[in-house]
Design a protein around this motif. Structure first.
Motif, mmCIF file in Angstrom:
data_model
loop_
_atom_site.group_PDB
_atom_site.id
_atom_site.type_symbol
_atom_site.label_atom_id
_atom_site.label_comp_id
_atom_site.label_asym_id
_atom_site.label_seq_id
_atom_site.Cartn_x
_atom_site.Cartn_y
_atom_site.Cartn_z
ATOM 1 N N MET A 30 4.178 -14.838 -0.318
ATOM 2 C CA MET A 30 4.320 -13.898 0.792
ATOM 3 C C MET A 30 2.988 -13.206 1.050
ATOM 4 N N THR A 31 2.569 -13.212 2.302
ATOM 5 C CA THR A 31 1.399 -12.451 2.728
ATOM 6 C C THR A 31 1.839 -11.440 3.756
ATOM 7 N N ILE A 32 1.469 -10.185 3.553
ATOM 8 C CA ILE A 32 1.853 -9.140 4.490
ATOM 9 C C ILE A 32 0.603 -8.431 5.002
ATOM 10 N N LEU A 33 0.726 -7.859 6.186
ATOM 11 C CA LEU A 33 -0.326 -7.029 6.745
ATOM 12 C C LEU A 33 0.081 -5.571 6.608
ATOM 13 N N VAL A 34 -0.845 -4.742 6.146
ATOM 14 C CA VAL A 34 -0.606 -3.312 6.035
ATOM 15 C C VAL A 34 -1.626 -2.589 6.901
ATOM 16 N N THR A 35 -1.148 -1.744 7.811
ATOM 17 C CA THR A 35 -2.050 -0.856 8.541
ATOM 18 C C THR A 35 -2.039 0.508 7.855
ATOM 19 N N GLY A 36 -3.099 1.260 8.048
ATOM 20 C CA GLY A 36 -3.172 2.569 7.390
ATOM 21 C C GLY A 36 -3.295 2.462 5.886
ATOM 22 N N ALA A 37 -3.941 1.406 5.405
ATOM 23 C CA ALA A 37 -3.968 1.132 3.965
ATOM 24 C C ALA A 37 -4.790 2.121 3.162
ATOM 25 N N THR A 38 -5.653 2.885 3.818
ATOM 26 C CA THR A 38 -6.452 3.876 3.081
ATOM 27 C C THR A 38 -5.955 5.298 3.320
ATOM 28 N N GLY A 39 -4.822 5.445 4.002
ATOM 29 C CA GLY A 39 -4.276 6.755 4.289
ATOM 30 C C GLY A 39 -3.466 7.325 3.141
ATOM 31 N N LEU A 40 -2.816 8.442 3.408
ATOM 32 C CA LEU A 40 -2.040 9.150 2.388
ATOM 33 C C LEU A 40 -1.033 8.234 1.706
ATOM 34 N N VAL A 41 -0.264 7.487 2.479
ATOM 35 C CA VAL A 41 0.751 6.592 1.927
ATOM 36 C C VAL A 41 0.145 5.256 1.523
ATOM 37 N N GLY A 42 -0.640 4.674 2.408
ATOM 38 C CA GLY A 42 -1.153 3.331 2.168
ATOM 39 C C GLY A 42 -1.990 3.194 0.921
ATOM 40 N N ALA A 43 -2.827 4.182 0.632
ATOM 41 C CA ALA A 43 -3.710 4.105 -0.528
ATOM 42 C C ALA A 43 -2.940 4.062 -1.836
ATOM 43 N N ARG A 44 -1.690 4.511 -1.804
ATOM 44 C CA ARG A 44 -0.857 4.512 -3.007
ATOM 45 C C ARG A 44 0.183 3.388 -2.978
ATOM 46 N N LEU A 45 0.536 2.944 -1.781
ATOM 47 C CA LEU A 45 1.505 1.859 -1.658
ATOM 48 C C LEU A 45 0.882 0.499 -1.918
ATOM 49 N N VAL A 46 -0.278 0.228 -1.333
ATOM 50 C CA VAL A 46 -0.872 -1.102 -1.454
ATOM 51 C C VAL A 46 -1.085 -1.514 -2.913
ATOM 52 N N PRO A 47 -1.651 -0.651 -3.772
ATOM 53 C CA PRO A 47 -1.794 -1.075 -5.176
ATOM 54 C C PRO A 47 -0.468 -1.425 -5.838
ATOM 55 N N ARG A 48 0.594 -0.746 -5.478
ATOM 56 C CA ARG A 48 1.903 -1.063 -6.061
ATOM 57 C C ARG A 48 2.419 -2.403 -5.554
ATOM 58 N N LEU A 49 2.165 -2.713 -4.298
ATOM 59 C CA LEU A 49 2.579 -4.004 -3.766
ATOM 60 C C LEU A 49 1.766 -5.124 -4.406
ATOM 61 N N VAL A 50 0.467 -4.907 -4.553
ATOM 62 C CA VAL A 50 -0.392 -5.904 -5.209
ATOM 63 C C VAL A 50 0.076 -6.140 -6.632
ATOM 64 N N GLU A 51 0.393 -5.059 -7.339
ATOM 65 C CA GLU A 51 0.867 -5.173 -8.726
ATOM 66 C C GLU A 51 2.160 -5.972 -8.800
ATOM 67 N N ALA A 52 2.969 -5.897 -7.742
ATOM 68 C CA ALA A 52 4.234 -6.640 -7.698
ATOM 69 C C ALA A 52 4.036 -8.104 -7.306
ATOM 70 N N GLY A 53 2.790 -8.507 -7.091
ATOM 71 C CA GLY A 53 2.506 -9.902 -6.774
ATOM 72 C C GLY A 53 2.582 -10.238 -5.294
ATOM 73 N N ILE A 54 2.570 -9.240 -4.443
ATOM 74 C CA ILE A 54 2.647 -9.458 -3.001
ATOM 75 C C ILE A 54 1.231 -9.539 -2.445
ATOM 76 N N GLY A 55 0.949 -10.596 -1.700
ATOM 77 C CA GLY A 55 -0.363 -10.756 -1.089
ATOM 78 C C GLY A 55 -0.533 -9.787 0.060
ATOM 79 N N CYS A 56 -1.497 -8.881 -0.040
ATOM 80 C CA CYS A 56 -1.683 -7.840 0.967
ATOM 81 C C CYS A 56 -2.974 -8.059 1.749
ATOM 82 N N ARG A 57 -2.825 -8.097 3.040
ATOM 83 C CA ARG A 57 -3.938 -8.121 3.986
ATOM 84 C C ARG A 57 -3.966 -6.740 4.643
#
Length: 271
Positions: A1-28
């Protein structure tokens, strides 16, 4: 699975993206030029206000998590442009280049009317006057009418992971003149990740869902938790259900907050 995340460096994104990556989800991640993606994610240069730049970002993704938004600025025109026009541009790009992708949009429980007679539910009236929640409702409506496979998560007051958001609350309260007895529904960053994983699996397709913890907490208590003290007030609270929302629908879809209250977060050093 590859997903796109907008706002990845914002309040939520900066903390969500690492958790998704840790779960094995491909993040763009959609990034303006010169900005780096969070560790483990792949940056794609683009801007929500530049429609032509969005095609490379959305092509080939199985889901889009749209977090990018603007708030707490006096420039209401820019709030509307970012939150509505930017969302509209991303929707069009998805329709043209990733029509089968899940489109998950982050919104806010601030959209609900202040005079609600009970904790606000997803199908309650939402006609906010302020630019930020009003622009989010308009963007929600664009997505709901898009023909895409959508879901919308309305977050309570987001906090935790040393983001500084809760610490900023006392100043916000003073400016807004909120009653110390006002209670707010909240959600920890850790549980935003829980909710997003459920949405990525399809549990919330076609639904608007409140994402909140188990215990709305008073402004007075929250101020004390961050080391400030509000003056007590005996005057009645005019709208006791404002900012208090019903989270039962999310529970029906399998969401169970791991940080059930802000007091648990304080005890476990998750603030």
């Amino acid at each position: 699975m590859t997903i796109l995340v907008t706002g990845a460096t914002g309040l939520v994104g900066a903390r969500l993206v690492p958790r998704l990556v840790e779960a094995g989800i491909g993040c763009r991640t959609l990034m303006r030029g010169g900005k780096e993606a969070p560790a483990g994610a792949t940056a794609v240069e683009g801007d929500l206000l530049d429609p032509a730049s969005l095609a490379p970002a959305v092509k080939g993704v199985s889901a889009i998590i749209h977090l990018a938004a603007l708030f707490r600025t006096p420039d209401t025109g820019l709030i509307w442009k970012t939150n509505l026009e930017g969302t509209r541009n991303l929707i069009v790009a998805a329709q043209e280049h990733a029509p089968g992708a899940r489109f998950i949009m982050a919104s806010t429980t601030n959209v609900y009317n202040v005079d609600s007679p009970r904790p606000s539910r997803e199908d309650d009236a939402a006609n906010p006057a302020m630019a930020y929640p009003a622009s989010k409702i308009a963007a929600e409506n664009e997505l709901r009418q898009s023909g895409l496979n959508w879901s919308i998560q309305r977050f309570g007051f987001v906090y935790g992971d040393k983001d500084g958001h809760l610490e900023s609350l006392p100043n916000l309260v003073r400016r807004a003149g909120w009653h110390p007895a006002q209670r707010m529904s909240m959600v920890h960053h850790r549980d935003i990740a829980v909710a997003m994983k459920l949405a990525l699996a399809g549990a919330m397709d076609g639904r608007i869902v409140n994402i909140v913890d188990e215990a709305p907490t008073s402004i007075y208590e929250l101020s004390e938790l961050v080391g400030e003290r509000m003056e007590p007030l005996n005057e009645p609270l005019k709208n006791p259900w404002h900012l208090h929302v019903d989270g039962s629908l999310a529970r029906q879809f399998g969401f169970q907050p791991t940080v059930r209250t802000v007091h648990q977060a304080a005890q476990e050093n998750l603030m």
